[in-house]
Design a protein around this motif. Structure first.
Motif, PDB file in Angstrom:
ATOM      1  N   ARG A 138       1.119  -1.091   0.239  1.00  8.39           N
ATOM      2  CA  ARG A 138       0.423  -0.278  -0.082  1.00  8.39           C
ATOM      3  C   ARG A 138       0.697   1.429   0.083  1.00  8.39           C
ATOM      4  O   ARG A 138      -0.131   2.092  -0.342  1.00  8.39           O
ATOM      5  CB  ARG A 138      -0.837   0.141   1.189  1.00  8.39           C
ATOM      6  N   GLN A 139       2.187   1.172   0.469  1.00  8.57           N
ATOM      7  CA  GLN A 139       3.013   2.014   0.317  1.00  8.57           C
ATOM      8  C   GLN A 139       4.490   2.122   0.248  1.00  8.57           C
ATOM      9  O   GLN A 139       4.320   0.492  -0.818  1.00  8.57           O
ATOM     10  CB  GLN A 139       3.059   3.193   1.502  1.00  8.57           C
ATOM     11  N   SER A 145      10.923   0.178   7.514  1.00  6.88           N
ATOM     12  CA  SER A 145      10.950   0.553   8.359  1.00  6.88           C
ATOM     13  C   SER A 145       9.768   0.643   9.808  1.00  6.88           C
ATOM     14  O   SER A 145      10.262   0.910  10.614  1.00  6.88           O
ATOM     15  CB  SER A 145      10.795   2.317   8.098  1.00  6.88           C
ATOM     16  N   ALA A 146       8.917   0.543   9.118  1.00  6.79           N
ATOM     17  CA  ALA A 146       7.520   0.400  10.105  1.00  6.79           C
ATOM     18  C   ALA A 146       7.180  -0.918  11.331  1.00  6.79           C
ATOM     19  O   ALA A 146       7.459  -0.052  11.991  1.00  6.79           O
ATOM     20  CB  ALA A 146       6.596   1.192  10.039  1.00  6.79           C
ATOM     21  N   TYR A 147       7.542  -1.358  10.699  1.00  5.36           N
ATOM     22  CA  TYR A 147       8.098  -2.843  10.290  1.00  5.36           C
ATOM     23  C   TYR A 147       8.952  -3.006  11.917  1.00  5.36           C
ATOM     24  O   TYR A 147       8.929  -3.820  12.894  1.00  5.36           O
ATOM     25  CB  TYR A 147       7.991  -3.536   9.634  1.00  5.36           C
ATOM     26  N   ARG A 148      10.220  -2.351  11.813  1.00  2.00           N
ATOM     27  CA  ARG A 148      11.769  -2.565  12.499  1.00  2.00           C
ATOM     28  C   ARG A 148      10.624  -1.708  13.522  1.00  2.00           C
ATOM     29  O   ARG A 148      11.327  -2.200  14.634  1.00  2.00           O
ATOM     30  CB  ARG A 148      13.239  -2.301  11.074  1.00  2.00           C
ATOM     31  N   ASP A 156      -2.842  -3.644   7.586  1.00  8.42           N
ATOM     32  CA  ASP A 156      -2.795  -2.165   6.514  1.00  8.42           C
ATOM     33  C   ASP A 156      -1.649  -2.357   6.054  1.00  8.42           C
ATOM     34  O   ASP A 156      -1.954  -0.846   5.201  1.00  8.42           O
ATOM     35  CB  ASP A 156      -2.003  -1.950   8.435  1.00  8.42           C
ATOM     36  N   HIS A 157      -0.756  -2.754   5.623  1.00  9.63           N
ATOM     37  CA  HIS A 157       0.168  -2.660   4.696  1.00  9.63           C
ATOM     38  C   HIS A 157       0.547  -2.921   3.128  1.00  9.63           C
ATOM     39  O   HIS A 157       1.018  -2.732   2.391  1.00  9.63           O
ATOM     40  CB  HIS A 157       1.528  -2.487   5.628  1.00  9.63           C
ATOM     41  N   PHE A 158      -0.450  -4.137   3.144  1.00 10.13           N
ATOM     42  CA  PHE A 158      -0.572  -5.136   1.900  1.00 10.13           C
ATOM     43  C   PHE A 158      -1.929  -5.420   1.707  1.00 10.13           C
ATOM     44  O   PHE A 158      -2.936  -5.311   2.350  1.00 10.13           O
ATOM     45  CB  PHE A 158       0.028  -6.552   2.157  1.00 10.13           C
ATOM     46  N   THR A 159      -2.301  -5.691   0.346  1.00 10.03           N
ATOM     47  CA  THR A 159      -3.475  -5.543  -0.067  1.00 10.03           C
ATOM     48  C   THR A 159      -2.837  -7.003  -0.601  1.00 10.03           C
ATOM     49  O   THR A 159      -2.570  -7.065  -2.063  1.00 10.03           O
ATOM     50  CB  THR A 159      -4.446  -4.491  -1.441  1.00 10.03           C
TER      51      THR A 159
END
Length: 527
Positions: free
Chosen positions: A48-49, A56-59, A75-78
């Motif tokens: 999605r981004q 980075s958000a995951y880490r 939230d981050h993948f479709t």
């Protein structure tokens, strides 16, 4: 510039990073944590981004005690929207009408290539197999095209021809499929067979226009051959102790397949060999198209015993022979006599090697060759018909192969894949459309018309009966006695898939060749 050329010009260079390359420990955690039931789901997801921002958000968040991996991924993948796999005909629709209408369901177009997904952009429309297989597959497409030709879809054949030329020009080979995680391997090299098909149906005006791509594909399969010493192997090439040069299946990576990551790790743990050897052989098995089969295994019931890279497959080398003869022929047509002679020599040497090494005189059939143990394999399987399909066998060999197939592989629904029943999908009792087609055409080529017709009749009867019950075609079939009712095949790493590209293609062509067969009148089930 016509529309198709303009469309091709709009294809941006692909980012070849695979999901494992791109998402590092996030990829490992998702696949090992079974966020999705099917390992292929995550590697096909659309971010999605920007991927770097996701990682980075995951880490930054993964060590939080309240962190929810599944929620983060969603939230981050479709997940790619899988087309309805149980596409069903309207009641009482004919089998031919069903197939002809299904091509639109299975067609994908360039604008459907999302940014930052694992999908490799292609410039033109193409046909996918169906179900979880939402991308172009190499050898599947050849058999799919048989049906496109009969359904009056030459434009789709033409766009697929251009796509395969584009893939070879861009990557130096045709990947297993147009996904980044497939770039490290190819599949059975059937582009030379495609060129014949394109010519036969008037899809292209000059076959020799594809000569550069044919030569590039040959160079891919023969990379490193010039410097190989006797008894050595490099990538797809093996030079035997007597100097004979032949080919094997290979994958550039020796890590778990990304689309089956956890499955491969678990398989590797069951072996006493180094895990990376097992991973390489699993990947090479996937490159063969027979993923998986007891054909590749030391122990038919233990996938961890896989030794694909140790074997010289009779079908692969038959396809390579066709590639070399095609290059020789088209080079001669182009006036390049030196190249024509060089490739004719290569073809003659390969032909002699196949007859010498792959033929079992006692059994009367072609087998794979175990180059590491310097001996012929003993498992009879449907690949034995491939030398007939490409015209390599002599008349006596063809007669004996026909006898062996009739006695040992012919089943109620067609030609069986192997004689051994296992948990693998490319084994007894499953039957596959491409194997039926190569057997039928191979036997016809050598005058074994009664056996060819028998296989065709059995296959069409089975496909027609399941269509009448389930209103669909499927990836593979159980070749059991038809009195019990046609059934979908089992085994393997994923559920049975509906669709299905090469079943549609082969069946559509056989229905056209056999207009009196009762399956031409098959109708989908009533509600």
């Amino acid at each position: 510039m016509d529309d198709s050329q303009a469309q091709a010009a709009q294809v941006a260079p692909a980012d070849s990073l695979t999901p494992a390359d791109r998402y590092a420990e996030l990829f490992v955690d998702v696949q090992c944590g079974r966020v999705f039931d099917d390992s292929k789901t995550f590697v096909d997801c659309i971010p999605r981004q920007e991927p770097d921002a996701i990682l980075s958000a995951y880490r930054a968040r993964k060590d939080d005690p309240r962190f929810d991996l599944t929620a983060f991924v969603l939230d981050h993948f479709t997940p790619e929207c899988e087309p309805v796999s149980n596409y069903v005909s309207p009641p009482q629709q004919g089998l031919i009408t069903h197939i002809d209408g299904l091509w639109d369901v299975l067609t994908r177009r360039p604008q459907q290539h999302p940014r930052y997904s694992s999908l490799l952009p292609l410039p033109y429309a193409y046909v996918v197999p169906g179900g979880r297989f939402r991308e172009l597959y190499y050898w599947d497409s050849y058999f799919t095209m048989l049906g496109l030709a009969e359904s009056g879809r030459p434009h789709l054949m033409r766009t697929m021809a251009r796509n395969f030329a584009y893939l070879i020009d861009t990557y130096g080979h045709v990947p297993n499929g147009n996904r980044t995680y497939y770039l490290s391997r190819s599949q059975p090299p059937v582009f030379a067979l495609m060129v014949d098909l394109f010519t036969r149906y008037g899809v292209i005006t000059r076959a020799r226009s594809y000569l550069p791509q044919l030569r590039k594909e040959h160079a891919y399969w023969m990379s490193g051959a010039e410097t190989l010493q006797r008894g050595e192997a490099h990538r797809c090439c093996v030079r035997l102790n007597d100097g004979t040069l032949l080919n094997r299946y290979w994958d550039e990576r020796d890590t778990p397949r990304e689309e089956a990551y956890l499955e491969d790790i678990l398989t590797g743990q069951q072996s006493t060999r180094p895990a990376r050897e097992v991973y390489r052989d699993l990947r090479a098995g996937a490159a063969s198209g027979w993923d998986f089969s007891s054909r590749w295994l030391d122990d038919p019931h233990q996938l961890a015993s896989i030794r694909t890279t140790a074997l010289l497959p009779v079908d692969l080398n038959s396809f390579m022979l066709k590639l070399e003869t095609q290059i020789a022929s088209l080079s001669a047509m182009s006036g390049d006599i030196e190249t024509a002679k060089a490739f004719q020599r290569k073809a003659e040497e390969r032909s002699q090697a196949i007859r010498r090494l792959f033929w079992n005189e006692r059994v009367g059939a072609f087998f794979d060759f175990d180059w590491q143990r310097d001996r012929l394999c003993t498992m009879l399987n449907a690949a034995t018909v491939t030398p007939l399909y490409v015209g390599l066998a002599d008349r006596e060999q063809a007669q004996r192969v026909a006898q062996a197939v009739r006695q040992r592989l012919l089943s109620a629904g067609g030609i069986a894949t192997t004689e051994i029943g296992t948990e693998q999908q490319w084994d007894h009792p499953n039957g596959w459309a491409p194997l039926q087609w190569m057997a039928i055409r191979g036997f016809k080529r050598y005058g074994e018309t009664s056996l060819a017709q028998d296989i065709s009749d059995r296959w069409l009867t089975m496909v027609g009966r399941l269509f009448e019950r389930k209103s669909k075609l499927i990836e593979k079939y159980v070749l059991t006695p038809l009195q019990a009712g046609a059934a979908g095949g089992g085994g393997g790493e994923y559920p049975l898939q509906d669709g299905f590209g090469w079943t549609n293609g082969v069946t559509r062509k056989l229905l056209r060749d056999n207009p009196q067969h009762p399956s031409n009148q098959s109708r989908s089930a009533s509600p």
